[in-house]
Write a protein that holds these residues in place. Structure first.
Motif, short mmCIF file in Angstrom:
data_model
loop_
_atom_site.label_atom_id
_atom_site.label_comp_id
_atom_site.label_asym_id
_atom_site.label_seq_id
_atom_site.Cartn_x
_atom_site.Cartn_y
_atom_site.Cartn_z
N CYS A 150 85.68 9.94 44.78
CA CYS A 150 84.60 9.03 45.16
C CYS A 150 84.60 7.76 44.33
O CYS A 150 83.99 6.77 44.69
N SER A 151 85.26 7.80 43.17
CA SER A 151 85.42 6.68 42.23
C SER A 151 84.14 6.31 41.47
O SER A 151 84.09 5.27 40.80
N ARG A 152 83.11 7.13 41.55
CA ARG A 152 81.90 6.82 40.76
C ARG A 152 82.22 6.72 39.27
O ARG A 152 81.75 5.83 38.58
N CYS A 153 83.01 7.68 38.77
CA CYS A 153 83.31 7.69 37.33
C CYS A 153 84.07 6.43 36.93
O CYS A 153 83.81 5.84 35.87
N VAL A 154 84.99 6.01 37.78
CA VAL A 154 85.78 4.81 37.49
C VAL A 154 84.86 3.59 37.47
O VAL A 154 84.91 2.76 36.55
N ARG A 155 84.01 3.48 38.47
CA ARG A 155 83.10 2.32 38.53
C ARG A 155 82.12 2.34 37.35
O ARG A 155 81.73 1.29 36.84
N LYS A 162 81.47 -0.38 30.53
CA LYS A 162 82.45 -1.47 30.35
C LYS A 162 83.62 -1.09 29.43
O LYS A 162 84.24 -1.96 28.80
N SER A 163 83.91 0.20 29.34
CA SER A 163 85.08 0.61 28.55
C SER A 163 86.35 0.53 29.37
O SER A 163 87.45 0.60 28.81
N ASN A 164 86.23 0.42 30.70
CA ASN A 164 87.40 0.43 31.60
C ASN A 164 88.32 1.61 31.31
O ASN A 164 89.55 1.49 31.36
N ALA A 165 87.72 2.73 30.98
CA ALA A 165 88.50 3.85 30.47
C ALA A 165 89.13 4.71 31.56
O ALA A 165 90.00 5.53 31.26
N LEU A 166 88.69 4.58 32.80
CA LEU A 166 89.19 5.47 33.85
C LEU A 166 89.76 4.68 35.01
O LEU A 166 89.34 3.56 35.30
N GLY A 167 90.72 5.29 35.68
CA GLY A 167 91.29 4.70 36.88
C GLY A 167 91.80 5.80 37.78
O GLY A 167 91.73 6.99 37.44
N ILE A 168 92.28 5.42 38.97
CA ILE A 168 92.87 6.40 39.89
C ILE A 168 94.33 6.00 40.10
O ILE A 168 94.61 4.83 40.43
N LYS A 169 95.23 6.95 39.89
CA LYS A 169 96.65 6.63 40.08
C LYS A 169 97.20 7.44 41.25
O LYS A 169 96.64 8.47 41.64
#
Ligand code: SF4
Ligand code: SF4
Ligand code: FES
Length: 480
Positions: A150-155, A162-169
């Motif tokens: 769902c990308s909630r954690c990434v957003r 604002k750590s930009n710590a997560l993404g989806i690969k």
């Protein structure tokens, strides 16, 4: 204010609202996974589809702006069929390990499966497996098989912490949420909010991992004392009707987890990780015996000895706790302030490595009620403590006192909740209750007053400061 119609009923929407926002604000429920009121719109889960009357297709409500005269159906045959198909798709590769999943009981995937699907999978293909129990950070585990992308954690890490710590690969059915390689998630003091906002059991809190089923727990409204923000929190602990009698009775009086309690005036829906770790503060070894110069005595004996010292003192100084509630501070003021020169001390300072301050929640004063103390006891009480040469009594309430700075000849009455060497050095030591054992209010740095409720009963050998102060004043005439 555009008028729209939801299932035939007129709704006055706000300009710039989406159909999702207008519906939820007016009592119509539309399911959602990826949408979150505090995050940008991703529109990827497709469970929120609704039908505009007269159209033969469905559209997502979370990204549909309201417009005058819009007619929306949230429960048409087409919407129901699409939701069922969406649930079939989302659970295509889901492991359905609800029986062992910490999210069970709070999981929207469970709820929506029951409400909108309810059928076994139609797929004949084996499920695609993914990483289970992947270490995302020191505090968080990730089960990729449960993740619905769902990308909630990434957003959250991009837009809120604002750590930009997560993404989806990767793409398709091999997509994976992953932490950035330089591990900023470990340094993100708000990281655990992703566990709350994950709509399924993909993100798991390590301290809470397989510790309790949520239906055995109850949330008690409280206030985090970790800084002067005073975030509203729920302290979760075992329900009285599910008390453990044999297995591990200590669980009956322990904090299972701490979660944010949404409060727009203070913390919105978030808290920092320090607020999650309140058990480490409140469950330190407790002092539960009164002492006279280190010798155990009954509580009443210690109170009488303290009252005598207060009555005899010619020049008494009080170092008052910034963890005291407004009620306790007011009780101190009423009963004793006339007898003492009073200073409010900082019970806690920042721990090494702790974030001092930021633009989201964290505040520099690591005590919950300095503002309340200042309001009740006056500005002058918040200066640096000073001890005149003729000081003959110091009342120390709470932690954070440098005992080496107290006048050597003054008697010391110490009120504290935890086991510390200084307890035994005081002339009179009186154990007092902690926040989870009483109710009260704190005033935060912005003047917002928040209430905390009692979670557990206190030990009878421990005093409540609010009542204690009246007891210390009985029979002692105020001379100034
Ligand atoms: S881990 Fe949870 S919050 Fe993150 S993308 Fe997957 S389902 Fe969404
Ligand atoms: S910001 Fe302050 S009050 Fe809020 S959870 Fe963190 S430590 Fe507690
Ligand atoms: S909630 Fe609208 S697409 Fe996910």
């Amino acid at each position: 204010m555009p008028e729209i119609f939801i299932n035939g009923q007129s709704v006055q929407a706000e300009t710039n609202q989406t159909v999702m926002q207008a519906a939820l604000a007016n009592g119509f429920y539309i399911p959602y996974f990826c949408w979150h009121p505090q995050l940008s719109i991703a529109g990827n889960c497709r469970i929120c589809t609704v039908q505009v009357e007269g159209r033969s297709w469905v559209e997502i409500a979370c990204n549909m702006p309201v417009s005058e005269g819009l007619h929306i159906l949230t429960d048409s045959d087409l919407v129901r069929a699409h939701r069922k198909a969406t649930m079939q798709f989302i659970t295509l590769n889901h492991p359905v390990d609800c029986g062992i999943c910490d999210k069970a009981g709070e999981c929207t995937l469970q709820d929506y499966h029951f409400a909108y699907n309810g059928s076994p999978s139609v797929s004949r293909e084996p499920k695609v497996h993914a990483t289970k129990y992947h270490d995302l950070s020191a505090r968080i585990l990730l089960d990729n098989e449960r993740c619905i992308l769902c990308s909630r954690c990434v957003r959250f890490t991009r837009e809120i912490s604002k750590s930009n710590a997560l993404g989806i690969k990767n793409r398709g059915d091999v997509s994976l949420v992953r932490a950035a390689e330089d591990s900023p998630l470990d340094g993100d003091p708000y990281s655990d909010n992703v566990v709350d906002i994950c709509p399924v059991g993909a993100l798991l809190s390590k301290p809470f991992l397989q510790k309790a089923r949520v239906w055995y727990l109850q949330p008690t409204p409280s206030v985090c004392p970790g800084c002067e923000r005073g975030c509203s929190v729920s302290i979760w602990h075992r329900k009285a009707q599910w008390r453990l009698r044999a297995l591990d009775p200590a669980q009956n009086t322990s904090i299972a987890r701490v979660t944010p309690l949404e409060n727009p005036a203070v913390n919105g829906p978030w808290i920092c990780n320090k607020g999650r770790d309140l058990a480490q503060v409140f469950e330190r070894p407790r002092a539960d015996h009164a002492l006279l110069k280190g010798k155990p005595v009954e509580l009443a004996v210690a109170i009488a000895a303290a009252r005598k010292l207060v009555g005899e003192a010619r020049h008494a100084v009080a170092l008052v706790s910034s963890w005291g509630s407004n009620e306790e501070l007011a009780a101190f003021k009423t009963a004793l302030a006339g007898r003492f020169t009073t200073f409010v001390k900082r019970d806690h300072e920042a721990m090494p490595g702790e974030r001092i301050e930021d633009d989201l929640l964290i505040r520099p004063d690591k005590n919950p009620n300095t503002a309340g103390a200042r309001a009740i006891l006056g500005e002058s009480s918040t200066g640096e403590p000073a001890f005149p040469a003729d000081t003959d009594l110091v009342l120390v309430w709470g932690e954070g006192c440098n005992f080496a700075r107290l006048p050597a000849t003054a008697k010391v009455v110490f009120l504290n909740s935890y086991l510390q060497p200084e307890n035994g050095h005081a002339d009179v030591f009186i154990p007092i209750s902690i926040q989870t054992e009483r109710a009260g209010h704190y005033t935060n740095f912005a003047g917002v007053v928040s209430r905390f409720e009692r979670c557990f009963a206190k030990n009878p050998s421990v005093a409540d400061a609010q009542e204690l102060f009246a007891g210390l004043a009985v029979g002692t005439a105020v001379t100034s």
